[in-house]
Design an enzyme around this catalytic site. Sequence first.
Site, PDB file in Angstrom:
ATOM      1  N   GLN A  85       0.829  -1.216   0.000  1.00  0.00           N
ATOM      2  CA  GLN A  85       0.000   0.000   0.000  1.00  0.00           C
ATOM      3  C   GLN A  85       0.861   1.262   0.000  1.00  0.00           C
ATOM      4  O   GLN A  85       0.512   2.283   0.597  1.00  0.00           O
ATOM      5  CB  GLN A  85      -0.960  -0.004   1.188  1.00  0.00           C
ATOM      6  CG  GLN A  85      -2.138  -0.945   1.009  1.00  0.00           C
ATOM      7  CD  GLN A  85      -2.968  -0.632  -0.233  1.00  0.00           C
ATOM      8  OE1 GLN A  85      -3.096   0.516  -0.647  1.00  0.00           O
ATOM      9  NE2 GLN A  85      -3.527  -1.660  -0.850  1.00  0.00           N
ATOM     10  N   SER A  86       2.000   1.198  -0.675  1.00  0.00           N
ATOM     11  CA  SER A  86       2.910   2.348  -0.695  1.00  0.00           C
ATOM     12  C   SER A  86       2.321   3.525  -1.480  1.00  0.00           C
ATOM     13  O   SER A  86       2.020   3.408  -2.670  1.00  0.00           O
ATOM     14  CB  SER A  86       4.234   1.922  -1.338  1.00  0.00           C
ATOM     15  OG  SER A  86       4.997   3.053  -1.677  1.00  0.00           O
ATOM     16  N   ASN A  87       2.206   4.663  -0.794  1.00  0.00           N
ATOM     17  CA  ASN A  87       1.790   5.891  -1.485  1.00  0.00           C
ATOM     18  C   ASN A  87       2.895   6.369  -2.412  1.00  0.00           C
ATOM     19  O   ASN A  87       2.643   6.941  -3.467  1.00  0.00           O
ATOM     20  CB  ASN A  87       1.497   6.989  -0.460  1.00  0.00           C
ATOM     21  CG  ASN A  87       0.373   6.590   0.468  1.00  0.00           C
ATOM     22  OD1 ASN A  87      -0.739   6.339   0.014  1.00  0.00           O
ATOM     23  ND2 ASN A  87       0.661   6.514   1.761  1.00  0.00           N
TER      24      ASN A  87
END
Length: 344
Positions: A85-87
Amino acid sequence: MSITSHLSRYSLAFLPTPVHPLPRLSEWLAHSNTQYPISNLHIWLKRDDQTGLASGGNKTRKLEFLVADALAQGCDTLITTGAIQSNHCRQTAAAAAKAGLKCELVLGGQPPAQPNGNYLLDLLFGAQVHWTTRENRLNRLAGLAEELRAAGRRPYFITYGGSDPVGAAGYALALEELREQATALGIELDAIVIPSSSGGTQAGLAAGAWALGWDVPILGISIDESQAALQAKVADLATRTAAHLGRPHRFAPADILVDASYLGAGYGVMGDLEREAIRLMARAEGILLDPVYTGRAFGGLLDIIRNRPEGFGKPFGSGTGNVLFWHTGGSPALFAYAGELVQS
Ligand SMILES: Cc1ncc(COP(=O)(O)O)c(C=O)c1O
């Protein structure tokens, strides 16, 4: 002349991002049952969740300088790594699309049965995703760079969170932007509070504060590291960023304000602190925080205000009462935490 005007920048963001007060939330806090009386509180929000690139976030400002560097070096592919879920990965994929570059991402973990949140957006932006274990991400990225070079491609390596001196310059410039806004609004800030993880945001702000001669306390709420480890990392990166800006200065770890009281059960594990902060901001102000970074950091800020005002270095309310929380984005990850946010 701006402190970064000698550096190349590729425009990705709608700037300046807005700054506005949180009147209902400040009012609620003033009247909630607190250990310390809060008579003079004005919480402001700096809206880097509204940078405009792919749902916004703090990586846009770093990527303006990183993409410019990639293009100057004649690279054709951005490569980087992060959590599922890396922005940072989502914003990198979008920046690559906008700049006409390819993007390859190394993500830690297993592909989910159904893509959602940031990972879904990575795919929409056309990124090629490679999976590995969390511990092996940087190794895999190095191997990927070799494979791409062998295939005749020209990869541009972006480290965790875009946190190197090139990327951090984006937050030196951001501080200059904020100072102009604070002057125009006629406000003095007692403190700036940010989530701090890979350290580029805080390091860039620290280097910018040095370059501008602005003595404003910048408190990083640690997301996943001990106070000593994060202070050392940010001081080192701030030192290298100041040199990159052409305003050399050696930062000591003690110069970097870090509060590591809110690590909870670890990175990406949402607890009551984050859940309550997210709900409060949503219900009082109609604004989305995220489960990993801004939920934790804003939850920490609320706790400091309510229970330990000495967390600002001086008793809360002894200054102007203006505290600015820097909203660094991340809302796409909310959708991956649906079950923990709302009980059905
Ligand atoms: C939404 C959000 N806020 C804050 C941070 C932390 O910023 P930095 O890594 O520059 O410390 C990140 C980093 O990934 C992020 O995605």
